[in-house]
Structure formats: C-alpha cells, structure tokens
Design a protein around this motif. Structure first.
Motif, short mmCIF file in Angstrom:
data_model
loop_
_atom_site.label_atom_id
_atom_site.label_comp_id
_atom_site.label_asym_id
_atom_site.label_seq_id
_atom_site.Cartn_x
_atom_site.Cartn_y
_atom_site.Cartn_z
N ALA A 1 -18.25 15.19 7.13
CA ALA A 1 -18.25 15.38 5.67
C ALA A 1 -17.17 16.39 5.28
O ALA A 1 -16.45 16.20 4.30
CB ALA A 1 -19.62 15.82 5.19
N ASP A 2 -17.07 17.48 6.07
CA ASP A 2 -16.03 18.48 5.83
C ASP A 2 -14.64 17.84 5.93
O ASP A 2 -13.77 18.09 5.10
CB ASP A 2 -16.12 19.63 6.84
CG ASP A 2 -17.38 20.47 6.72
OD1 ASP A 2 -18.00 20.46 5.64
OD2 ASP A 2 -17.72 21.12 7.72
N LEU A 3 -14.46 17.04 6.98
CA LEU A 3 -13.16 16.39 7.17
C LEU A 3 -12.79 15.51 5.98
O LEU A 3 -11.64 15.48 5.55
CB LEU A 3 -13.16 15.55 8.45
CG LEU A 3 -12.95 16.28 9.75
CD1 LEU A 3 -13.08 15.33 10.93
CD2 LEU A 3 -11.59 16.97 9.79
N ASN A 4 -13.77 14.81 5.43
CA ASN A 4 -13.51 13.96 4.26
C ASN A 4 -13.05 14.79 3.07
O ASN A 4 -12.12 14.40 2.36
CB ASN A 4 -14.76 13.14 3.90
CG ASN A 4 -15.06 12.07 4.92
OD1 ASN A 4 -14.16 11.60 5.64
ND2 ASN A 4 -16.32 11.68 5.01
N VAL A 5 -13.68 15.94 2.87
CA VAL A 5 -13.27 16.84 1.77
C VAL A 5 -11.85 17.33 2.00
O VAL A 5 -11.00 17.30 1.10
CB VAL A 5 -14.25 18.03 1.65
CG1 VAL A 5 -13.69 19.09 0.69
CG2 VAL A 5 -15.62 17.56 1.20
N ILE A 6 -11.57 17.77 3.22
CA ILE A 6 -10.24 18.29 3.54
C ILE A 6 -9.17 17.21 3.39
O ILE A 6 -8.15 17.41 2.75
CB ILE A 6 -10.22 18.89 4.97
CG1 ILE A 6 -11.14 20.11 5.06
CG2 ILE A 6 -8.79 19.26 5.38
CD1 ILE A 6 -11.47 20.55 6.48
N MET A 7 -9.44 16.04 3.97
CA MET A 7 -8.44 14.97 3.96
C MET A 7 -8.16 14.47 2.55
O MET A 7 -7.05 14.02 2.26
CB MET A 7 -8.87 13.82 4.88
CG MET A 7 -9.01 14.22 6.35
SD MET A 7 -7.72 15.28 7.03
CE MET A 7 -6.36 14.14 7.08
N SER A 8 -9.15 14.55 1.67
CA SER A 8 -8.93 14.10 0.29
C SER A 8 -7.92 14.99 -0.45
O SER A 8 -7.35 14.58 -1.45
CB SER A 8 -10.25 14.06 -0.48
OG SER A 8 -10.73 15.36 -0.72
N ALA A 9 -7.70 16.20 0.08
CA ALA A 9 -6.75 17.13 -0.55
C ALA A 9 -5.36 17.08 0.09
O ALA A 9 -4.44 17.77 -0.35
CB ALA A 9 -7.29 18.55 -0.46
N CYS A 10 -5.21 16.27 1.13
CA CYS A 10 -3.96 16.24 1.90
C CYS A 10 -2.95 15.23 1.35
O CYS A 10 -3.32 14.14 0.92
CB CYS A 10 -4.26 15.89 3.35
SG CYS A 10 -5.20 17.14 4.23
N GLN A 11 -1.72 15.64 1.44
CA GLN A 11 -0.60 14.76 1.08
C GLN A 11 0.33 14.72 2.29
O GLN A 11 0.72 15.76 2.81
CB GLN A 11 0.11 15.36 -0.14
CG GLN A 11 1.41 14.74 -0.50
CD GLN A 11 2.15 15.57 -1.57
OE1 GLN A 11 1.61 16.45 -2.20
NE2 GLN A 11 3.41 15.26 -1.73
N VAL A 12 0.66 13.52 2.76
CA VAL A 12 1.56 13.38 3.90
C VAL A 12 2.99 13.30 3.39
O VAL A 12 3.28 12.57 2.43
CB VAL A 12 1.23 12.10 4.72
CG1 VAL A 12 2.24 11.91 5.84
CG2 VAL A 12 -0.19 12.17 5.27
N LYS A 13 3.87 14.07 4.00
CA LYS A 13 5.29 14.02 3.65
C LYS A 13 6.09 13.79 4.91
O LYS A 13 5.90 14.48 5.91
CB LYS A 13 5.73 15.31 2.97
CG LYS A 13 7.18 15.30 2.51
CD LYS A 13 7.49 16.46 1.59
CE LYS A 13 8.91 16.44 1.08
NZ LYS A 13 9.20 15.38 0.15
#
Length: 194
Positions: free
Chosen positions: A19-31
């Motif tokens: 669940a934590d990973l889902n929260v974190i990944m939702s804020a990530c942008q890949v460049k």
C-alpha cells in the motif's frame, strides 16, 4: 524499467508495504535523459527529489574561465539534485547532466514531504540517507583540504571503484580537484608500483 528499480530499492532500504509503494509510486514521474542532456542548469530552481534508476549523472559548476568543477556523481540507486535550491527556492549554481543514457525518478518536493508524513518507514529511510550524505560530504571536504593528489586518487579508487571505469579520467581529475596531467602521472606511478 525505472519504476521497478525504484520499488526494489525501497523494499531493500525500508519496511514499506505494498500500500505504501502504491502511494509512493503515484507521486513518481519517470524522466529519461540522453547522454549529455541536462537535468538541471545553473540559474534554474530545483524542485524535485531525484532517484537515479539507470545511468550516471554528474553535478558541477563552471567557473568564469570555463573550467568545470565536479562535486558529485550519481549512479544507480543514488540520489541527485540541489538541496540548497530545493529548500531555499533560490536559483541553483549547479548543472546536472547525464554522462550516460539515464533514467531517473522525480518526486516533487510537496509530494515528497507528504509521503514522508504519511509513511514513517519512508521518512526513516530519508533521514538515514541525509545523515549518510552529510558524513560523506564532511569526509570529502577533509580529503580535499588535507590529502595529497596521490592520496586523493587512491582514496577515490578505494571508495568509488565503480566510478573509475564509468567516468572519463578528465572528470575524475575535476572531481578530485587536480589537473588531468597530475592524474595521468599518478595513474602511471600507481601502475608501476603494482
């Protein structure tokens, strides 16, 4: 894939749940960065926390004579950015560019702070990284002002052997605060001793 690399890193370095990973990944942008492409240029304001998933970045300044002064390299599983610009909102004095084709994960400062407040294990990981970074910077300053050119290079080989083969020798010289000629001489002497 950059996000998979970041998830592996987070699982290894902290006690995050799925669940934590889902929260974190939702804020990530890949460049994705091509070799020699800038992530940050002198005069811009840095607004992100940046995780290097693939490749190699360098952080550096350029003096009035056009000489580069490299202060940091970041490879896979390391973090990059300009903390001073991020925390003060002032324009950066640094350039950050890719030495290889690279992929980074960017998280805006607002999202990063939100994640830290919502996920204690992430915050603990970040605090550990900041503490380690401070100690590394302290050691680097000591090295720069106290050691001979040869001692600096030998310490670099000991602490960063993975960079020696990935980074051009001219950039290693800049990072160590010595000339290319001095580094070439030291390298020849080191080979003769072995």
């Amino acid at each position: 894939m950059a996000t998979d690399q970041f998830k592996r890193y987070l699982r290894e370095k902290s006690d995050v749940t799925e669940a934590d990973l889902n929260v974190i990944m939702s804020a990530c942008q890949v460049k994705r960065l091509r070799r020699k492409q800038y992530l940050l240029q002198d005069g811009d304001i840095w607004k992100f926390h940046c995780f290097v998933a693939k490749g190699c970045l360098r952080t550096y300044t350029v003096d009035l004579a056009g000489n580069e002064h490299i202060i940091y390299f970041a490879i896979e599983n390391w973090w990059a950015g300009d903390r001073e610009s991020l925390t003060t909102g002032r324009p950066s004095i640094f350039n950050i560019d890719a030495l290889e084709d690279s992929e980074v994960i960017l998280i805006s400062d607002a999202n990063f702070e939100r994640i830290c407040s919502e996920i204690p294990s992430f915050k603990n990981m970040v605090n550990g990284i900041l503490q380690k970074s401070f100690l590394v910077a302290q050691r680097r300053i000591h090295t720069y002002i106290s050691l001979t050119a040869e001692e600096k290079y030998l310490q670099f080989l000991e602490t960063s052997p993975h960079l020696n083969t990935r980074v051009p020798q001219s950039m290693i010289a800049s990072y160590l605060g010595i000339t290319r000629e001095t580094l070439s001489r030291i390298r020849r002497q080191t080979v003769k001793k072995n």
